[in-house]
Design a protein around this motif. Sequence first.
Motif, mmCIF file in Angstrom:
data_model
loop_
_atom_site.group_PDB
_atom_site.id
_atom_site.type_symbol
_atom_site.label_atom_id
_atom_site.label_comp_id
_atom_site.label_asym_id
_atom_site.label_seq_id
_atom_site.Cartn_x
_atom_site.Cartn_y
_atom_site.Cartn_z
ATOM 1 N N SER A 77 0.853 -1.192 0.000
ATOM 2 C CA SER A 77 0.000 0.000 0.000
ATOM 3 C C SER A 77 0.885 1.237 0.000
ATOM 4 C CB SER A 77 -0.916 0.001 1.225
ATOM 5 O OG SER A 77 -0.153 0.025 2.425
ATOM 6 N N SER A 78 0.265 2.387 -0.096
ATOM 7 C CA SER A 78 1.025 3.629 0.029
ATOM 8 C C SER A 78 1.497 3.776 1.471
ATOM 9 C CB SER A 78 0.157 4.829 -0.348
ATOM 10 O OG SER A 78 0.784 6.041 0.038
ATOM 11 N N ALA A 79 2.725 4.220 1.636
ATOM 12 C CA ALA A 79 3.252 4.478 2.979
ATOM 13 C C ALA A 79 2.983 5.909 3.421
ATOM 14 C CB ALA A 79 4.755 4.199 3.017
ATOM 15 N N ARG A 80 2.203 6.620 2.629
ATOM 16 C CA ARG A 80 1.877 8.010 2.949
ATOM 17 C C ARG A 80 0.368 8.226 2.926
ATOM 18 N NH1 ARG A 80 6.104 7.295 4.488
ATOM 19 N NH2 ARG A 80 8.066 8.382 4.080
ATOM 20 N N ASP A 81 -0.367 7.251 3.471
ATOM 21 C CA ASP A 81 -1.828 7.313 3.462
ATOM 22 C C ASP A 81 -2.418 7.731 4.802
ATOM 23 O OD1 ASP A 81 -1.230 5.057 4.908
ATOM 24 O OD2 ASP A 81 -2.512 3.695 3.760
ATOM 25 N N LYS A 82 -1.531 8.172 5.738
ATOM 26 C CA LYS A 82 -1.989 8.594 7.052
ATOM 27 C C LYS A 82 -1.447 9.982 7.366
ATOM 28 C CE LYS A 82 -1.977 3.818 8.696
ATOM 29 N NZ LYS A 82 -1.425 2.861 9.700
ATOM 30 N N ILE A 83 -1.778 10.474 8.548
ATOM 31 C CA ILE A 83 -1.337 11.792 8.999
ATOM 32 C C ILE A 83 -0.292 11.619 10.092
ATOM 33 C CG2 ILE A 83 -2.044 13.967 10.056
ATOM 34 C CD1 ILE A 83 -4.850 13.464 9.019
ATOM 35 N N SER A 84 0.832 12.288 9.952
ATOM 36 C CA SER A 84 1.824 12.245 11.024
ATOM 37 C C SER A 84 1.332 13.093 12.192
ATOM 38 C CB SER A 84 3.172 12.784 10.542
ATOM 39 O OG SER A 84 4.045 12.964 11.651
ATOM 40 N N PRO A 85 1.305 12.550 13.406
ATOM 41 C CA PRO A 85 0.858 13.343 14.558
ATOM 42 C C PRO A 85 1.797 14.497 14.887
ATOM 43 C CG PRO A 85 1.752 11.241 15.273
ATOM 44 C CD PRO A 85 1.657 11.179 13.784
ATOM 45 N N GLU A 86 2.963 14.526 14.244
ATOM 46 C CA GLU A 86 3.935 15.586 14.514
ATOM 47 C C GLU A 86 3.704 16.850 13.686
ATOM 48 O OE1 GLU A 86 8.060 14.448 15.080
ATOM 49 O OE2 GLU A 86 7.487 12.356 14.981
ATOM 50 N N ILE A 87 2.738 16.820 12.760
ATOM 51 C CA ILE A 87 2.539 17.998 11.905
ATOM 52 C C ILE A 87 1.682 19.072 12.576
ATOM 53 C CG2 ILE A 87 2.703 16.535 9.863
ATOM 54 C CD1 ILE A 87 -0.329 17.048 9.446
ATOM 55 N N PHE A 88 1.072 18.743 13.696
ATOM 56 C CA PHE A 88 0.158 19.694 14.339
ATOM 57 C C PHE A 88 0.943 20.694 15.193
ATOM 58 C CE2 PHE A 88 -2.191 15.802 13.477
ATOM 59 C CZ PHE A 88 -3.236 16.311 12.715
ATOM 60 N N ASN A 89 1.761 21.473 14.505
ATOM 61 C CA ASN A 89 2.678 22.388 15.183
ATOM 62 C C ASN A 89 2.316 23.858 14.988
ATOM 63 O OD1 ASN A 89 3.251 22.492 12.478
ATOM 64 N ND2 ASN A 89 5.350 21.748 12.653
ATOM 65 N N THR A 90 1.120 24.120 14.477
ATOM 66 C CA THR A 90 0.625 25.501 14.377
ATOM 67 C C THR A 90 -0.765 25.551 14.992
ATOM 68 O OG1 THR A 90 -0.501 25.235 12.228
ATOM 69 C CG2 THR A 90 1.870 25.784 12.188
ATOM 70 N N LYS A 91 -1.180 26.734 15.386
ATOM 71 C CA LYS A 91 -2.501 26.880 15.992
ATOM 72 C C LYS A 91 -3.602 26.449 15.038
ATOM 73 C CE LYS A 91 -5.478 30.114 18.487
ATOM 74 N NZ LYS A 91 -6.714 29.660 17.813
ATOM 75 N N ALA A 92 -3.472 26.803 13.765
ATOM 76 C CA ALA A 92 -4.509 26.457 12.787
ATOM 77 C C ALA A 92 -4.661 24.953 12.665
ATOM 78 C CB ALA A 92 -4.175 27.078 11.434
ATOM 79 N N LYS A 93 -3.544 24.241 12.614
ATOM 80 C CA LYS A 93 -3.614 22.790 12.469
ATOM 81 C C LYS A 93 -4.094 22.127 13.762
ATOM 82 C CE LYS A 93 0.552 22.595 10.482
ATOM 83 N NZ LYS A 93 1.770 22.065 9.801
ATOM 84 N N ARG A 94 -3.672 22.636 14.897
ATOM 85 C CA ARG A 94 -4.145 22.076 16.167
ATOM 86 C C ARG A 94 -5.639 22.310 16.335
ATOM 87 N NH1 ARG A 94 -0.457 20.481 19.933
ATOM 88 N NH2 ARG A 94 -1.826 20.968 21.673
ATOM 89 N N ASP A 95 -6.096 23.487 15.931
ATOM 90 C CA ASP A 95 -7.534 23.777 16.006
ATOM 91 C C ASP A 95 -8.320 22.811 15.119
ATOM 92 O OD1 ASP A 95 -7.093 25.813 17.772
ATOM 93 O OD2 ASP A 95 -7.332 27.437 16.308
#
Length: 304
Positions: free
Chosen positions: A100-118
């Motif tokens: 399968s694709s190895a890039r079919d999920k979201i890395s939990p480490e990307i939520f590093n801005t207020k907009a993304k955390r919101d």
Amino acid sequence: MQQRKKMKNAIALMITLFFVMALSISIGLGLKYVKEGAQSVNQEKFLIQTRSVLADFLTMLRKTPQLTSINSADTLSLFLSEASLIPLSSNDVNVIIKISSARDKISPEIFNTKAKRDALLAFLSTKGVNVDYLNILDDMMGGIKEDGSYKSDIFTNRPNLFRNYIASKKQLEVADRFYTETFHEQSLQKITPTKLFYTSAESNASNYKMDLNHIKPIAWEMILGCDKQRAETLSANAGYYANTNDLGLSADENLSLMRFHQNISYYEPFIAVEITIMKDNEKALISFEYNLESKKGSNFVLEV
């Protein structure tokens, strides 16, 4: 343009057929080796034989020239659709290969801005998951705090738990169990974090991009804040997205997507491979990622 597209599809199909043929031959030889040693097999020998199968498979990946022609969203999508599940057997040894694709999920480490955390908080709220779950994830990625200023109590009874990043599926499952047991509710079942979040034995999240041609519906729900039906439609139509215009997003959806513009892509040459080997009462599961461009494997996990 239409003729070119048809040609690409034909080439991709050819790649898939050659790959499956080569794979069957390669694994077949490996199974013969396993069979020959089966009379005196024990767990240690089975482990050695399992590693031999892995080595053969990696060699085949590197030496199959047709794989170099997988260099676009449509060729990768067609390849994965044709070679996603390959069952093989030789006498009493069974092998199941999932790709399968190895890039079919979201890395939990990307939520590093207020907009993304919101965006993540809003998504969790719609699923009935409270902010404490995000606090738990923060603790597991925030490193050791000498002053003990953690946001949760997850390390109280788990002082040796790794806490620099989410390194494995099992580590994420620990976080999920802690949340469920602490707050006495089952809301995480609505999102299944192990299917939503990417985990890696290597801290490479800074370079991680989601492939919008392969992300799961639950990931679309999180990114766009859309409902399940809309997410499933976007996922079902994927495979030939080349840019944002191809997605057919509304104005609001486009704004939501732009919050993650640094973390999205329309073609990522990484495949996830799972090889399950079963012989009598022995079973081994090998999983790893493979970069189609560099021809290198990474993030290896072996469970016996």
